[in-house]
Design a protein around this motif. Structure first.
Motif, PDB file in Angstrom:
ATOM      1  N   HIS A 137     -19.106 -25.392   1.725  1.00 28.71           N
ATOM      2  CA  HIS A 137     -19.159 -24.641   0.469  1.00 28.71           C
ATOM      3  C   HIS A 137     -19.792 -25.506  -0.629  1.00 28.71           C
ATOM      4  O   HIS A 137     -20.717 -25.086  -1.327  1.00 28.71           O
TER       5      HIS A 137
ATOM      6  N   ASP B 233     -13.246 -20.033  -6.034  1.00 25.99           N
ATOM      7  CA  ASP B 233     -14.678 -20.336  -6.098  1.00 25.99           C
ATOM      8  C   ASP B 233     -15.029 -21.155  -7.338  1.00 25.99           C
ATOM      9  O   ASP B 233     -15.940 -21.990  -7.298  1.00 25.99           O
TER      10      ASP B 233
ATOM     11  N   GLY C 262     -15.046 -15.943   1.412  1.00 24.02           N
ATOM     12  CA  GLY C 262     -15.244 -17.183   2.173  1.00 24.02           C
ATOM     13  C   GLY C 262     -15.750 -16.933   3.579  1.00 24.02           C
ATOM     14  O   GLY C 262     -15.691 -17.819   4.433  1.00 24.02           O
TER      15      GLY C 262
ATOM     16  N   LYS D 215     -15.003 -26.282   6.111  1.00 21.08           N
ATOM     17  CA  LYS D 215     -15.378 -25.128   5.284  1.00 21.08           C
ATOM     18  C   LYS D 215     -15.639 -25.562   3.840  1.00 21.08           C
ATOM     19  O   LYS D 215     -16.635 -25.172   3.224  1.00 21.08           O
TER      20      LYS D 215
ATOM     21  N   THR E 118     -18.763 -19.361   4.858  1.00 22.66           N
ATOM     22  CA  THR E 118     -18.374 -20.764   5.062  1.00 22.66           C
ATOM     23  C   THR E 118     -17.310 -20.904   6.146  1.00 22.66           C
ATOM     24  O   THR E 118     -17.309 -21.879   6.896  1.00 22.66           O
TER      25      THR E 118
ATOM     26  N   ASP F 137     -20.874 -15.808  -0.529  1.00 22.01           N
ATOM     27  CA  ASP F 137     -19.721 -16.241   0.257  1.00 22.01           C
ATOM     28  C   ASP F 137     -18.487 -15.404  -0.059  1.00 22.01           C
ATOM     29  O   ASP F 137     -17.376 -15.940  -0.219  1.00 22.01           O
TER      30      ASP F 137
END
Lengths: 290, 290, 290
Positions: free
Chosen positions: B263, B21, B102, B259, B105, B99
């Protein structure tokens, strides 16, 4: 398109990640530093995956890992685990540098200092405190140059183990071990040596001045203790090729400039490719150009 | 006067905040990232107050919060707590994105991939592993489009609960649950479906190839497993609209590009206002422009 | 050669380092912020050494330490320990600022606000909640100006201790202590005072409006409570030199602008030299130019 920012992921085995290593990384010009403390082989996988699964293979040379902390054994175990989670065969890899406790850069800088004054392929050396993380690295680098190396330690069996390990990894190494429990053992250990490097525990005088000055062949004396008293009596922390009793002397601070240059050069080299592992030998290989 | 630097406060429920991240945030161009690990509903209040009580309301769109970590339930609980401490009525608020793992996303990217090939308002879908964090998000997005959705799970009662939750939050949703405990249950579950998405546990083949190829109506198969073997047999991780046995296939890496774009787009949207909450639907809404 | 980047090492005694202090440091324009949580006198030495042993003495003014956290006593203990590990005699030092819980900047800003309206060398003041970290700092600054100061507290013995401590450190200070356990004690304590500052616990009304309006000499009332109700009844958090019942009133938010300016000014001053210690008095000294 411009290159992505260079990210150094600092994985430290201590609870609080080293300020020292962070400042050096800033001063090496690295754009971003992600600092993690308390990193272990058990919790490192996700951190490595975060490195290799975010940028494409063409950009991964802009991400790198630095492993540090005060415990060199823990750092080595962490490096081994980190490497398990890299996928260089798929291009999914980042370069990694190990310098726990500054052991690699300190040892490399000490041997580089000696190499300015003597021919390391021919001389005979003594490494006092030769079983500690820095001492055994100094001994290994000296052995790779081809000279004779004597590992001195208060515990002969540990010195034997270090000598055997070097011989196993450096073919043809001329390494021996000796018990050097106190200053009184120094004359025998020092006999015939042109170079002595002291990397022992703080506060212990391993080589009294009288024995050092009595040695006829000793040319270079390097002490790596960061706080007084030095392990080699009569050397000052700030000595940098200083003349002491007709010998050339270096103290920890005198070696520090080279150590810092090697540290920064290694950090920058990390970002030249995405598959490098910069451990002792690779860092020492940077000596010529720094 | 120039805008203040954009600060992303990364609140991670794991002990060590996600490298993944952080790298994405750097590559999205965010100026500063404050990374916190071990964040819980109990210790988050001061962190939120530090966000909203430092800059004036006119500048607070330049501060934002990202909630992540491997535990999606923990992330949702943290989001709920964070929102309690924002004061949007006084302008004292920052935007927040969730998120964890993940999940948002990934689910948004998977449904976006399907939407390139079929009319999501009309088709019938099967979501395997439909009770996990990604699976139930995929099912919810599909249900919102108006098509029929079957939630497949090894535990029928959990699938029922997910179906009920979706029906409660999406008026008129056409969602049902089915027990899909092994590959042998696949033919029945797959009957009449144009789309199958697998978001199950790693290492379990949920849809054997023979049943997939036998299905006459199946057009698109999407597998979200990050490590082989895929849950849908015969799909490769790197498949991206690949043709497999006459069907259109996507693997986790094939979906990964979308994805990642979602993000980054969501991170950037955070800084367009100071009251946004970017959860599943808001992130999916970014699909059109990315 | 350009100056090295300015690094602020944030040492926080809480587990998660303050977002507030980080944002302020960013907005003060500091290049890099190293944030550490859970810092104690026991683990801080290596962090300080990392500050002073990385850059040369000529560059060390570009590294500085900020000590924060919710526990002011813990911050003071940490400052004392940090100073033990600096070596200013060798040029190996960095500047340090203490602002745990914002106590120093808040107290300085409150006294600065009062000084805009009354002559602090001549007036008589009452400090309610005068034994807390902010209250005793306000009292100390007022005593240094030369006026009479009464420390009000629910615990008279603690107020006596604070008064004695101020008298010990400020020669000639005119400080006394009083028991102010409830609003009913206010009239006596307030008698003859031109200034009242309330820095007590949240949610307790220390000075009811009727007693405040009955006071003939009171000119300025400052309340430092960050959440309603204020300790001085009738003052709003946003009051900034507002007129309340013929008196000049300040609330916590009204003082906040000055507090923030002092915080940023102190951070910037840190980087003007490498031996500064910015505690209460040094931060208050910045009032004139901010």
């Amino acid at each position: 398109m411009a290159d992505k920012p260079r990210i150094l992921v600092q994985l430290d085995t201590d609870a609080l990640p080293s300020v020292f290593d962070r400042v050096v990384a800033v001063d090496a010009g690295i754009d971003r530093i992600f600092s993690y403390g308390g990193v272990t082989p058990q919790n490192v996988m996700a951190l490595v995956h975060g490195c290799i699964f975010t940028r494409g293979p063409a950009d991964l040379h802009n991400t790198a890992i630095f492993i540090g902390g005060s415990d060199v054994d823990a750092g080595e175990a962490l490096l081994a685990e980190v490497r398990k989670h890299l996928l260089p065969a798929f291009g999914l890899s980042v370069s990694v540098m190990l310098d726990s406790n500054g052991a690699n850069t300190t040892a490399a800088a000490a041997v580089a200092a000696a190499g300015r004054h003597v021919d390391l392929t021919k001389i005979s050396s003594l490494v006092l405190g030769g079983t500690g993380p820095v001492g055994k690295r100094v001994a290994k680098l000296l052995a790779r140059h081809g000279g004779k190396v004597l590992i001195g330690s208060r515990q002969k069996d540990r010195a034997d183990a270090v000598a055997a390990a070097i011989q196993a990894s450096v073919p043809g190494a001329k390494v021996e071990a000796a018990s050097v429990a106190s200053g009184g053992d120094a004359p025998t250990a020092l006999d015939g040596r042109e170079l002595v490097v002291a990397a022992g525990a703080p506060g212990v005088v391993l080589l009294p001045r009288k024995y050092r000055t009595a040695s006829k062949r000793l040319k270079v004396a390097i002490d790596l203790n960061g706080v007084p008293p030095t392990g080699i009596e009569g050397i000052e922390l700030t000595d940098k090729a200083a003349e002491r009793d007709g010998q050339i002397a270096y103290g920890a601070i005198g070696v520090g400039g080279t150590k810092m240059k090697l540290h920064k050069a290694a950090l920058l080299q990390l970002f030249s490719a995405n598959k490098l592992v910069l451990d002792l030998e690779q860092i020492y290989a940077l000596v010529g150009s720094n």
